[in-house]
Design a protein around this motif. Structure first.
Motif, PDB file in Angstrom:
ATOM      1  N   UNK A  27     -12.419   6.902  -7.637  1.00  0.00           N
ATOM      2  CA  UNK A  27     -12.882   7.817  -8.678  1.00  0.00           C
ATOM      3  C   UNK A  27     -11.852   8.874  -9.015  1.00  0.00           C
ATOM      4  N   UNK A  28     -10.843   9.054  -8.199  1.00  0.00           N
ATOM      5  CA  UNK A  28      -9.955  10.200  -8.338  1.00  0.00           C
ATOM      6  C   UNK A  28      -8.494   9.807  -8.524  1.00  0.00           C
ATOM      7  N   UNK A  29      -8.242   8.644  -9.033  1.00  0.00           N
ATOM      8  CA  UNK A  29      -6.891   8.238  -9.391  1.00  0.00           C
ATOM      9  C   UNK A  29      -5.920   8.288  -8.207  1.00  0.00           C
ATOM     10  N   UNK A  30      -6.292   7.619  -7.134  1.00  0.00           N
ATOM     11  CA  UNK A  30      -5.390   7.480  -5.991  1.00  0.00           C
ATOM     12  C   UNK A  30      -4.274   6.512  -6.345  1.00  0.00           C
ATOM     13  N   UNK A  31      -3.073   6.781  -5.858  1.00  0.00           N
ATOM     14  CA  UNK A  31      -1.918   5.937  -6.166  1.00  0.00           C
ATOM     15  C   UNK A  31      -2.093   4.508  -5.668  1.00  0.00           C
ATOM     16  N   UNK A  32      -2.967   4.298  -4.689  1.00  0.00           N
ATOM     17  CA  UNK A  32      -3.154   2.955  -4.136  1.00  0.00           C
ATOM     18  C   UNK A  32      -4.107   2.106  -4.976  1.00  0.00           C
ATOM     19  N   UNK A  33      -4.772   2.705  -5.962  1.00  0.00           N
ATOM     20  CA  UNK A  33      -5.733   1.953  -6.768  1.00  0.00           C
ATOM     21  C   UNK A  33      -5.047   0.847  -7.561  1.00  0.00           C
TER      22      UNK A  33
END
Length: 741
Positions: free
Chosen positions: A241-247
């Motif tokens: 939901x929070x734009x993690x680099x691993x997404x």
């Protein structure tokens, strides 16, 4: 009065002027093929000319997670529908420019009127009532079908009686040229492990045609079924939901190719807010404007939308320095007054801090535990200071401990590690080579006494930056499963370089398999930027109020479980617990009688930051923590201007050397502390000559030992430290003095 010579030279050399600073991290655009969304065979394409287009659109959203509805509006209708959002955007962007606003990434770093979702991508809300209802009905008839299994939001008012779905958000997204692609994300969570219908629908209406060059919204078909992090089989958590680099699509188990939603003018995109998506990279030479409308089911409010608490209406950091200078008795006034440029050694004390300390000395000189007024005042001083610092650092008040200095607290903590941690042969401690000695020598002594290896965090390949290299490979070269402690500085007190301590803490946990504690020295950073230990993710953090407009003292944050378990030095008669009403709000980590007048001053200093948030950040009415955070936003905006002016001037002087981040457009990676040298002058000689000219500063190595490796002498350099009460005119005076020496 003619412009100073350094400024004339900067103008002649073609240096750029100041621009609003953006605090961000770039994401890497995933190199993966995209399907052509305009293909006639694409199953998510529905034409508005079809008689049953509403049902077909609802079916596509259910199956694929989105639909592209072609030609819903003609050219005149499109202009009429999007005009309110476009007009609001022009108004807000003009306000940002006129007020020289610096936005950070995310709604908490933005304003009610605007937030920066990712670099170059602005969200600007506009109320539903501003849009023509007869055109909205075409969109809302489709949203009603998709959200038909629940009642509309009660907040929709009379619209509920008309069958209109709950109106959540409306406005405009503006992606400026060269804005990078966002990180893959979903907008809200699944509420149960089983897949159900959408909570919220997002509707995007481009102001004109959106070509692939303009960076259309990118979506992963069917991903609304896969982003359910509540399922036991999910390989991800709420970071989706929070734009993690691993997404990534692969992370959620998708084998579908993402599609780029190119659209002709008059077409719209509707998607389930749980679908994996991102705004694309705008490679065009003009803004990409997209009006958005979001519709929700009853009683659902996603937590990832507008959370900002400050307003542009009362925001004015440009008036801050001139306004608050009179509130600091130690600052001199008048044309010939000296420039206090040694904020890195210690800040001036705010008037409210002096008054609070005097009040405590006058009426609260006693010890705690008595049933009389002065004793109660002493205990209240302890409780209030602990609560204030909990707001300042965003932690529980029981997780705060006070001491005479940061150095004393670090030694106190290191002794607890020495006595309470079972180190084994092969363990290691990783330290920060840029740090102040107080964050080095206590840990070096701990390592030596326990036979533990000492390792050092790597530094940036450009040594003149004096920065840590926080990349995964660099940190992975020194942190492993045998690492027991990683101690780092939030910013260098010698040269002002700021470090990404949030990423460093995360990597320390991951690479050590959770075996390493993380300690952050935030003494230098504390007056320049907001510290949120929940976001940082550290186990310990220390700071000193005399650096942020308060009295001489030290503050230690520690995770509650760790503060309870480590053996703290104490007298046998002392309480062995964390603060509570029962023990007089005293901590097992505090030795002897506390400095009650200093604690009263700490409370006042923290309140001062909150008042800055009210007066110059537009946060009046928000919570204490939010007001403090907003006060720091105003401070950062002003200090960014100081930093740019200083760096532009230094860059124009051929005989000057500056260590730390030297690019005027990269100021988010440094504080307003500058280590400088001038050819032909020793560090102390330069400082003495500046002091003679009314520029009060110091020279030396500032208790750090990195200087020779990074291009200076062991004696260090002359240090100029500016704070939020310094002005651009004072920066010009400093530069003029340096130029004429």
């Amino acid at each position: 009065m003619p412009a100073p010579s350094w400024l004339r030279r900067a103008a002649c050399s073609g240096l750029s002027g100041t621009l609003p600073g953006l605090h961000f991290r770039f994401c890497t655009v995933q190199k993966r093929p995209f399907a052509d969304s305009t293909s006639q065979e694409a199953p998510w394409i529905v034409r508005a000319s079809e008689a049953n287009h509403q049902a077909l659109a609802a079916e596509s959203i259910s199956k694929h997670g989105f639909v592209i509805l072609k030609n819903l509006f003609d050219a005149e209708e499109l202009k009429t529908l999007t005009a309110p959002a476009t007009s609001k955007a022009e108004e807000i962007m003009s306000t940002l420019r006129s007020k020289r606003v610096s936005l950070g990434i995310g709604s908490r770093a933005g304003f009610r009127e605007v937030c920066l979702r990712s670099p170059g991508r602005y969200d600007i809300p506009c109320e539903f009532k501003e849009f023509p209802s007869e055109l909205l009905e075409r969109i809302e008839s489709i949203a009603s079908k998709v959200l038909a299994d629940t009642k509309s939001s009660a907040e929709a008012g009379r619209a509920q009686d008309l069958g209109i779905p709950g109106r959540a958000f409306a406005g405009l997204v503006r992606a400026q040229p060269k804005s990078e692609a966002q990180i893959w994300h979903a907008d809200s969570p699944h509420s149960v492990p089983e897949h159900q219908g959408p909570h919220l629908l997002n509707v995007l209406v481009p102001s004109g045609s959106v070509t692939s060059e303009m960076g259309p919204t990118e979506l992963v078909p069917g991903s609304h079924l896969l982003t359910n992090h509540l399922k036991d089989s999910a390989q991800f958590g709420t970071e989706i939901l929070y734009q993690s680099e691993s997404n990534s699509p692969q992370m959620i188990g998708s084998s579908e190719e993402p599609i780029a939603a190119t659209m002709d003018a008059g077409s719209i995109l509707i998607f389930d807010d749980r679908v994996l998506h991102r705004g694309g990279q705008n490679r065009a030479a003009r803004d990409r404007d997209v009006t958005f409308f979001s519709y929700t089911k009853a009683d659902f409010m996603p937590s990832t939308y507008y959370e900002s608490v400050r307003t542009l209406k009362t925001y004015d950091h440009t008036a801050m320095a001139a306004t608050i200078r009179s509130e600091f008795p130690g600052l001199r006034h008048g044309k010939d007054a000296p420039v206090l440029a040694d904020g890195a050694s210690g800040s001036q004390v705010h008037q409210s801090v002096l008054e609070a300390m005097m009040e405590q000395l006058r009426f609260g000189t006693a010890n705690i535990g008595g049933s009389y007024d002065s004793s109660r005042r002493a205990e209240q001083a302890v409780a209030s200071a602990r609560s204030a610092m909990a707001h300042f650092l965003n932690c529980a008040k029981e997780e705060i401990a006070f001491g005479p200095s940061m150095t004393a607290l670090v030694y106190h903590l290191s002794r607890a590690f020495r006595n309470g941690v079972a180190f084994a042969a092969g363990d290691n401690i990783v330290l920060d080579p840029i740090s102040h000695g107080a964050n080095v020598w206590p840990w070096v002594q701990l390592a030596k006494s326990n036979g533990v290896e000492i390792r050092w965090l790597p530094t940036h390949q450009d040594l003149s930056r004096c920065a840590l290299d926080g990349s995964p490979d660099a940190v992975g070269a020194v942190v492993d499963h045998r690492t027991r402690l990683v101690a780092m500085g939030a910013a260098s007190n010698g040269v002002g370089t700021a470090h990404d301590i949030t990423s460093l803490c995360q990597r320390a946990r991951d690479l050590s398999n959770g075996n390493a504690w993380t300690f952050v020295d935030a003494v230098h950073y504390a007056p320049h930027g907001h510290l949120d230990v929940q976001s940082i993710g550290c186990d310990f953090l220390a700071c000193s109020p005399y650096k942020f407009f308060g009295p001489h003292a030290g503050v230690l944050y520690g995770r509650r479980a760790t503060l309870e378990s480590l053996p703290a030095d104490r007298l046998d008669c002392s309480d062995n617990s964390l603060p509570s009403i029962e023990n007089g709000n005293m901590s097992r980590w505090e030795l002897g009688t506390q400095n009650y007048e200093a604690l009263a001053g700490i409370t006042a200093a923290v309140k001062y930051f909150a008042e800055l948030g009210d007066r110059f950040g537009g946060a009046r009415g928000a919570t204490m923590t939010e007001r403090i955070e907003t006060g720091f936003h105003a401070i950062c905006a002003h200090e960014n201007e100081l930093k740019r002016r200083m760096l532009e001037g230094l860059r124009s002087m051929p005989n000057m050397q500056v260590l730390g981040v030297a690019d005027p457009e990269d100021v988010q990676h440094r504080t307003s502390t500058f280590a400088v040298a001038k050819r032909g002058l020793a560090a102390q000689e330069l400082a003495d000559k500046l002091c003679e000219r009314g520029i009060w500063c110091t020279a030396g190595n500032h208790y750090a030992s990195f200087w020779e490796k990074h291009g200076a002498t062991a004696e260090g350099m002359t240090r100029l430290g500016l704070l939020h009460y310094n002005t651009l005119e004072e920066v010009d005076r400093i530069l003029e003095a340096l130029d004429h020496l």
